[in-house]
Design a protein around this motif. Structure first.
Motif, short mmCIF file in Angstrom:
data_model
loop_
_atom_site.label_atom_id
_atom_site.label_comp_id
_atom_site.label_asym_id
_atom_site.label_seq_id
_atom_site.Cartn_x
_atom_site.Cartn_y
_atom_site.Cartn_z
N UNK A 1 45.11 44.44 35.70
CA UNK A 1 44.19 43.33 35.97
C UNK A 1 44.56 42.60 37.26
N UNK A 2 45.88 42.57 37.55
CA UNK A 2 46.33 41.90 38.76
C UNK A 2 45.75 42.52 40.01
N UNK A 3 45.70 43.85 40.05
CA UNK A 3 45.14 44.54 41.23
C UNK A 3 43.66 44.21 41.39
N UNK A 4 42.95 44.15 40.27
CA UNK A 4 41.52 43.84 40.33
C UNK A 4 41.30 42.44 40.88
N UNK A 5 42.10 41.49 40.40
CA UNK A 5 41.96 40.11 40.89
C UNK A 5 42.24 40.05 42.39
N UNK A 6 43.22 40.83 42.85
CA UNK A 6 43.49 40.89 44.28
C UNK A 6 42.29 41.40 45.06
N UNK A 7 41.57 42.35 44.47
CA UNK A 7 40.39 42.92 45.14
C UNK A 7 39.23 41.93 45.19
N UNK A 8 39.04 41.18 44.09
CA UNK A 8 37.83 40.35 44.01
C UNK A 8 38.01 38.93 44.54
N UNK A 9 39.25 38.46 44.67
CA UNK A 9 39.44 37.08 45.12
C UNK A 9 38.94 36.89 46.55
N UNK A 10 39.15 37.90 47.40
CA UNK A 10 38.63 37.80 48.76
C UNK A 10 37.11 37.74 48.78
N UNK A 11 36.48 38.52 47.90
CA UNK A 11 35.02 38.49 47.80
C UNK A 11 34.55 37.13 47.27
N UNK A 12 35.29 36.59 46.30
CA UNK A 12 34.93 35.29 45.73
C UNK A 12 35.05 34.19 46.78
N UNK A 13 36.10 34.26 47.61
CA UNK A 13 36.26 33.27 48.68
C UNK A 13 35.10 33.34 49.66
N UNK A 14 34.63 34.57 49.93
CA UNK A 14 33.49 34.73 50.81
C UNK A 14 32.24 34.09 50.26
N UNK A 15 32.05 34.16 48.94
CA UNK A 15 30.90 33.51 48.30
C UNK A 15 31.07 31.99 48.35
N UNK A 16 32.30 31.53 48.10
CA UNK A 16 32.56 30.08 48.05
C UNK A 16 32.24 29.40 49.38
N UNK A 17 32.56 30.09 50.48
CA UNK A 17 32.31 29.51 51.80
C UNK A 17 30.87 29.85 52.22
N UNK A 18 29.93 29.21 51.57
CA UNK A 18 28.50 29.43 51.83
C UNK A 18 27.89 28.11 52.29
N UNK A 19 27.73 27.92 53.60
CA UNK A 19 27.28 26.62 54.11
C UNK A 19 25.97 26.10 53.52
N UNK A 20 24.95 26.97 53.39
CA UNK A 20 23.65 26.49 52.91
C UNK A 20 23.71 25.92 51.49
N UNK A 21 24.31 26.62 50.52
CA UNK A 21 24.43 26.02 49.19
C UNK A 21 25.23 24.72 49.19
N UNK A 22 26.27 24.65 50.04
CA UNK A 22 27.06 23.43 50.12
C UNK A 22 26.21 22.28 50.66
N UNK A 23 25.43 22.56 51.71
CA UNK A 23 24.53 21.54 52.25
C UNK A 23 23.51 21.13 51.19
N UNK A 24 22.98 22.12 50.47
CA UNK A 24 21.97 21.84 49.45
C UNK A 24 22.51 20.91 48.37
N UNK A 25 23.72 21.18 47.88
CA UNK A 25 24.25 20.34 46.80
C UNK A 25 24.56 18.94 47.32
N UNK A 26 24.98 18.83 48.59
CA UNK A 26 25.23 17.49 49.15
C UNK A 26 23.93 16.71 49.26
N UNK A 27 22.85 17.37 49.71
CA UNK A 27 21.55 16.71 49.78
C UNK A 27 21.05 16.30 48.40
#
Length: 225
Positions: free
Chosen positions: A1-27
């Motif tokens: 499971x540790x290897x899988x988490x290593x694979x997906x955490x980078x992808x999750x960080x990419x989703x987290x840094x999404x300017x438009x949704x962040x702007x939307x929730x602030x508005x």
């Protein structure tokens, strides 16, 4: 499971840094029903990621995504295709980015956020998570990575939950500032919104390109090993 988490955490960080949704929730948080609508938007976002990831897991497991604890060929081909899409789209965005960040313009639909009903706010969060041109490929890739690891069902679900949590940090941060920051929260969130609005296209282009290269590398690794 540790290897899988290593694979997906980078992808999750990419989703987290999404300017438009962040702007939307602030508005949304700046509207009269900011607290309730902000929570609805975030719940919609989390549900969108969870459903898309779960669908990918449901497809991957019966389809033989893992063969002797090694990703199947079709998983490598999927990652290769997703990576190519992100790289091409990222290069296109970079070429079209505003030369002067102050000239950046937000999508017209954001001007109507203060008039959205709670149901539409929830639907907006759902759509920005599951139908976004960056988030959808990354979530699909994460689901494929989890499904191809040969993990028991419980560990697959736990891995997907970690992915969704990390991928939602970009929205949970402004929501937390709003709920806990008091009067200073408005200034803080306003500064975040202005920065994200000015650099949205450039940030997205770089993320598309970098994460696309990662998926290309993962796909090639699967196909050649």
């Amino acid at each position: 499971m540790g290897k899988v988490l290593g694979d997906v955490l980078g992808l999750a960080a990419g989703v987290a840094v999404s300017p438009l949704p962040i702007i939307a929730v602030i508005l949304i948080l700046a509207t009269p029903r900011g607290r309730s609508n902000g929570l609805l938007f975030t719940v919609g976002w989390i549900l969108g990621l969870s459903v898309l990831g779960a669908v990918m897991l449901a497809v991957a497991s019966p389809a033989g995504a893992s063969s002797h604890n090694h990703p199947a060929t079709w998983v490598g081909a999927l990652k290769l295709a997703l990576g190519l899409f992100l790289v091409v789209f990222g290069a296109r965005l970079w070429h079209r980015r505003p030369k002067d960040p102050s000239e950046a313009r937000l999508p017209k639909w954001m001007g109507a956020i203060d008039r959205l009903t709670p149901v539409k706010v929830f639907g907006l969060g759902l759509a920005l998570a599951a139908l976004n041109a960056k988030n959808a490929p990354l979530t699909i890739a994460a689901g494929a990575a989890i499904g191809s690891a040969g993990l028991p069902a419980g560990q697959q679900i736990a891995s997907l939950a970690v992915f969704v949590l990390v991928a939602s940090l970009g929205l949970l941060a402004p929501l937390g500032v709003y709920l806990l920051g008091g009067e200073r929260a408005k200034t803080t969130l306003g500064n975040w919104k202005d920065w994200a609005a000015q650099h949205n296209v450039a940030v997205m282009a770089v993320l598309f390109f970098v994460l696309g290269l990662k998926l290309l590398g993962d796909g090639i690794s699967v196909l050649t090993s």
